[in-house]
Design an enzyme around this catalytic site. Sequence first.
Site, short mmCIF file in Angstrom:
data_model
loop_
_atom_site.label_atom_id
_atom_site.label_comp_id
_atom_site.label_asym_id
_atom_site.label_seq_id
_atom_site.Cartn_x
_atom_site.Cartn_y
_atom_site.Cartn_z
CD GLU A 157 45.41 35.10 47.33
OE1 GLU A 157 46.22 35.70 47.01
OE2 GLU A 157 45.14 35.06 48.61
CG ASP B 203 55.10 31.73 59.22
OD1 ASP B 203 55.15 32.90 59.33
OD2 ASP B 203 55.39 30.88 58.68
CD GLU C 90 41.26 32.68 55.30
OE1 GLU C 90 42.20 32.14 54.95
OE2 GLU C 90 40.19 31.95 55.86
CG ASP D 178 54.88 39.59 52.20
OD1 ASP D 178 56.13 39.69 53.18
OD2 ASP D 178 55.16 39.75 50.99
CE LYS E 227 47.97 18.10 52.68
NZ LYS E 227 48.03 17.56 51.40
CG PHE E 228 54.06 26.19 55.46
CD1 PHE E 228 55.15 26.26 54.64
CD2 PHE E 228 53.83 27.20 56.12
CE1 PHE E 228 56.28 27.02 54.82
CE2 PHE E 228 55.03 28.01 56.56
CZ PHE E 228 56.12 27.90 55.66
CD GLU E 229 49.65 26.33 61.86
OE1 GLU E 229 49.42 26.81 63.16
OE2 GLU E 229 48.61 26.61 61.08
CG ASP F 41 43.19 46.56 47.84
OD1 ASP F 41 43.90 45.68 48.63
OD2 ASP F 41 43.08 47.72 47.55
CE LYS G 151 65.88 42.44 52.31
NZ LYS G 151 66.45 42.60 50.99
#
EC number: 2.1.1.33
Length: 239
Positions: A94, A180, A69, A144, A218-220, A121, A148
Amino acid sequence: MINNVISPEFDENGRPMRRIRSFVRRQGRLTNGQQLALDNYWPVMGVEYQTEPVDFNALFGRDAPVVLEIGFGMGASLVTMAAQHPEQNFLGIEVHLPGVGACLASAQDVEISNLRVMCHDALEVLMKMIPDSSLSMVQLFFPDPWHKVRHNKRRIVQAPFVELVQSKLKVGGVFHMATDWEPYARHMLKVMTSVAGYRNLSDNNEYVVRPESRPLTKFEARGQRLGHGVWDLMFERIK
């Protein structure tokens, strides 16, 4: 642990560029619990970066399918998956140290032994440490989106990256992405479709329903209650 990571960006042709970022500038403040987890559990579950391919059997102490992951955030979903699938080995990468600390703490709370974590990385780890044709799955959840237009080139999902992931998957292995941000989902689909050697696992050659293997965050869940969408893509390496 290392004090710097190499953070990937991409030029207008989708080729990786490199720049050094320090943890101090990126990490934010560590909580006492995160620092304690790093002090106590990194020696057991942490993996230092090296320039030689890793021996997964030696790393995990057994021969089992390996799931990688990239960008696990605070690690809640990754720990849940590792706990639910003890028959698999999980390696999480991460670059933000508080997330690594939180993940280690959660892993110890549920007493799992099939998870290892790195703080480096992911692009460099893929290129240098991950053996070719060694992974059963690569997971990239909510990277991310670089909203823009002038920043779109910084998105990690570009053809060279997708080709690199393909080389690390076993034939039959799966690259699973989720976002998302619908424009990024369309970008992911376009890039994946452009690279030969993958098969879209969607019935309509677009997106798949979130599989049970990816826990709902939870965010989703909060976003879904507000009517926000999430798009999952799953592509199998076929050659």
